[in-house]
Scaffold this motif. Sequence first.
Motif, short mmCIF file in Angstrom:
data_model
loop_
_atom_site.label_atom_id
_atom_site.label_comp_id
_atom_site.label_asym_id
_atom_site.label_seq_id
_atom_site.Cartn_x
_atom_site.Cartn_y
_atom_site.Cartn_z
N ILE A 225 -4.08 -42.82 61.63
CA ILE A 225 -2.88 -42.33 60.96
C ILE A 225 -3.02 -40.87 60.50
CG2 ILE A 225 -3.43 -43.08 58.59
CD1 ILE A 225 -0.05 -43.59 60.34
N ALA A 226 -4.28 -40.41 60.31
CA ALA A 226 -4.46 -39.04 59.83
C ALA A 226 -5.08 -38.18 60.92
CB ALA A 226 -5.34 -39.04 58.58
N SER A 227 -4.23 -37.48 61.67
CA SER A 227 -4.75 -36.62 62.74
C SER A 227 -5.11 -35.25 62.19
CB SER A 227 -3.70 -36.49 63.84
OG SER A 227 -2.46 -36.11 63.27
N ASP A 228 -4.47 -34.88 61.08
CA ASP A 228 -4.70 -33.59 60.43
C ASP A 228 -6.01 -33.67 59.63
OD1 ASP A 228 -4.62 -31.31 58.99
OD2 ASP A 228 -2.53 -31.52 58.32
N SER A 229 -6.94 -32.76 59.88
CA SER A 229 -8.25 -32.91 59.25
C SER A 229 -8.20 -32.75 57.74
CB SER A 229 -9.26 -31.95 59.87
OG SER A 229 -8.86 -30.63 59.59
N SER A 230 -7.15 -32.15 57.20
CA SER A 230 -7.06 -32.05 55.75
C SER A 230 -6.74 -33.41 55.13
CB SER A 230 -5.98 -31.04 55.35
OG SER A 230 -4.71 -31.57 55.63
N MET A 231 -6.35 -34.39 55.95
CA MET A 231 -6.09 -35.74 55.44
C MET A 231 -7.21 -36.71 55.81
SD MET A 231 -3.47 -35.73 53.58
CE MET A 231 -2.98 -37.44 53.38
N ASP B 164 7.36 -41.91 60.03
CA ASP B 164 6.87 -40.62 59.51
C ASP B 164 5.77 -40.79 58.46
OD1 ASP B 164 8.14 -38.71 61.01
OD2 ASP B 164 10.01 -38.88 59.86
N LEU B 165 4.91 -41.73 58.66
CA LEU B 165 3.83 -41.95 57.70
C LEU B 165 2.54 -41.24 58.10
CD1 LEU B 165 4.25 -45.73 56.75
CD2 LEU B 165 4.68 -43.72 55.32
N GLN B 166 2.54 -40.60 59.30
CA GLN B 166 1.29 -39.96 59.71
C GLN B 166 0.95 -38.79 58.79
OE1 GLN B 166 4.12 -39.61 61.20
NE2 GLN B 166 4.21 -38.01 62.74
N ASN B 167 -0.33 -38.64 58.50
CA ASN B 167 -0.83 -37.58 57.63
C ASN B 167 -0.22 -37.58 56.23
OD1 ASN B 167 -2.59 -36.42 59.56
ND2 ASN B 167 -0.80 -35.57 60.59
N THR B 168 0.09 -38.79 55.71
CA THR B 168 0.55 -38.87 54.32
C THR B 168 -0.34 -39.86 53.57
OG1 THR B 168 2.03 -40.74 54.71
CG2 THR B 168 2.96 -38.54 55.04
N TYR B 169 -0.39 -39.67 52.25
CA TYR B 169 -1.14 -40.63 51.44
C TYR B 169 -0.48 -42.02 51.53
CZ TYR B 169 -4.05 -36.99 49.45
OH TYR B 169 -4.96 -35.98 49.30
N ALA B 170 0.86 -42.04 51.57
CA ALA B 170 1.56 -43.32 51.67
C ALA B 170 1.07 -44.08 52.91
CB ALA B 170 3.07 -43.11 51.72
N GLY B 171 0.95 -43.35 54.01
CA GLY B 171 0.51 -43.98 55.25
C GLY B 171 -0.89 -44.54 55.14
N ALA C 84 -15.64 -28.61 54.02
CA ALA C 84 -14.39 -29.38 54.10
C ALA C 84 -14.61 -30.83 53.66
CB ALA C 84 -13.86 -29.36 55.53
N PHE C 85 -15.87 -31.25 53.61
CA PHE C 85 -16.16 -32.63 53.25
C PHE C 85 -15.68 -32.95 51.83
CE2 PHE C 85 -18.96 -36.03 51.72
CZ PHE C 85 -18.70 -36.97 52.68
N ARG C 86 -15.69 -31.94 50.97
CA ARG C 86 -15.26 -32.18 49.59
C ARG C 86 -13.82 -32.73 49.58
NH1 ARG C 86 -14.76 -27.26 45.58
NH2 ARG C 86 -13.25 -26.76 47.17
N ARG C 87 -12.99 -32.11 50.39
CA ARG C 87 -11.60 -32.54 50.48
C ARG C 87 -11.53 -34.00 50.95
NH1 ARG C 87 -6.14 -30.51 51.11
NH2 ARG C 87 -5.01 -32.48 51.07
N ALA C 88 -12.35 -34.34 51.93
CA ALA C 88 -12.34 -35.70 52.48
C ALA C 88 -12.75 -36.71 51.41
CB ALA C 88 -13.27 -35.79 53.69
N LEU C 89 -13.74 -36.33 50.60
CA LEU C 89 -14.21 -37.23 49.55
C LEU C 89 -13.12 -37.43 48.49
CD1 LEU C 89 -16.87 -38.72 49.25
CD2 LEU C 89 -17.66 -36.91 47.73
N ILE C 90 -12.45 -36.32 48.14
CA ILE C 90 -11.35 -36.43 47.17
C ILE C 90 -10.25 -37.30 47.75
CG2 ILE C 90 -9.54 -35.12 45.97
CD1 ILE C 90 -11.59 -32.81 45.73
N ASN C 91 -9.91 -37.11 49.03
CA ASN C 91 -8.91 -37.96 49.68
C ASN C 91 -9.29 -39.43 49.57
OD1 ASN C 91 -7.26 -35.88 50.47
ND2 ASN C 91 -8.13 -35.73 52.53
N SER C 92 -10.55 -39.73 49.84
CA SER C 92 -11.01 -41.12 49.77
C SER C 92 -10.80 -41.69 48.38
CB SER C 92 -12.49 -41.22 50.13
OG SER C 92 -12.65 -41.33 51.52
#
Lengths: 288, 282
Positions: B222-228, B141-148, B73-81
Amino acid sequence: MFGIRRFRPAGGQAVTAILFLVPALLVLVAFRLWPAALSVAGSFQHNGEWVGLDNYIFLFQSDTAVQSLIVTLIYNVIINPVQIAIAFALALLLVDKIVAPSVWRSLLLIPVGIPLAVSSVVWGIAFRPDDGAINAILMALGFPAQPWLTSPDQALLAIMILVSWVGVGYWAFFLTAGLKDIPSSLLEAARIDGATYWQALRYIVIPLMKRPLAFVLVANTVSNFLLFPPIRILTAGGPSGSTNLIMHEVFLNAFTYDDQGLASAEMVILIAVLLLVVSLQFRFLRDR
Amino acid sequence: MLLGGGNSPGRAIVVNLTLAVVILAFMAPIVWMVTSSLRPNEEIFRYLSPLSVRAILPEEWTLENYRLLFESAFRRALINSLIVAGLTVAIGLILNAMAAYALSVLRFKLRELVFTLVVISFLIPFEGVAIPLSFLARSWDLQNTYAGLVLPGVANGLSIFLLRQFFLSIPVELREAARVDGAGWWTIFWRIYLPLSRPALIGSGLILFMFQWQAYLWPLLIASDSSMDLAPVALGKQLGQFDFEFGQMFAGSVAVSLIPALILFPLRRFLEQTIKSTGGKE
């Protein structure tokens, strides 16, 4: 010049200026000023109702909150002077006659380029009491292994070591810039008059370095008062609250205990203490 | 720079040796982190007690930790970063440059006052408002969004300050000539000021990038969802779990550290200029 100004009246520029400023100002208001104002207002509320000073009174009667404030103060009283002293010593070495100065300076900047959360993870593994690298080195040098993060007496010290590792090179980098601005003719004159290293340091370098030192000390103090990632990742404030710096205590109140009023009041106290300390530092470094 | 009378070769040796020892000590954790990420898991702690040089010198070099890490799952986190840092730089540069332009080129009453207020309010450390802001951001409604994740990082007082200083150094004649030719303020901004300001834009971009790459508290709030999750948060979370692999942990640490280093290294001379121009010694 005058022709142009007459041609385009200045009044028109005000509207243009506002349009150019609006996006940044919106973000400033929404993400800085408005939450700051709400935080102050929220510190007098509980579950949306006005409760006057109740949150503050509760905090000053709460052992956890008071301990957190004391831990934060102890931490800062020690770490800020120590870090700046080491950084200053390092900066003095870096401007001395050394081989390849730019290489050393670049190397020292590496730790601050690493996110603090990552440094915390790596040091956390190094500090492990049973199989960590730090104890391995201590034992190789003939010292007994230490409990580090698992001991109420040593956990804060371990956090200080980690945070200093991150910051010292960075502050040294700033201070070398200041040292390089000292006119070499001054030092030359002192040398001709027979001044020793310590005399030149005490009477020429330190007085001329007051501004960079003040800047670095204040910036360092601000970041240390607001320290959070290593606490959250490594100790969660423990053992027995010994590393429960205020930022972490605010976080706990806000999200674990879900008490926004209490968290807001604590944040207000933190900022007030921080402002007080910083203004004292400025005054102290200006007067002498 | 030389203090006092000591100019002997003996002194030079002592100074250089002291520095070498200090720097070595500073580099040790990094060397340990890198070599541990390149060796099999079971080797990581084997040579620590008793300590041998093998502790930082793998018997077997392997990229296995990195392979496993990038499958997790770390790959996703790195891409998010990367997404969050990239968006922050792109949006932030435009926003801050626009503000800096208004505060340096355009003439209006109270300009200096607005400038001071903007810079001071942005100098309030973000951590100071992050927790109250997170309650607010949820109501938007900014939680778990890129905008947030992106928005709190886009406007930056230091970045506005740097760009303004640079804009002030661009000769007035350039924009006056453009005005005579009928160019509007936006055209002057976009066609003249931005292209001329590359060094300041790079310096500001680095500041914005580092702010987001280092961020830990805000993404956690702001990101409680682990996919974010962003990469530093994902790493921190893993350390708390029981079944994590040390090798992958080190590999993740190296990856998160290496990316800014790779970006910073070619641009370091801009960063040095930037730090110098803000170093409190004006």
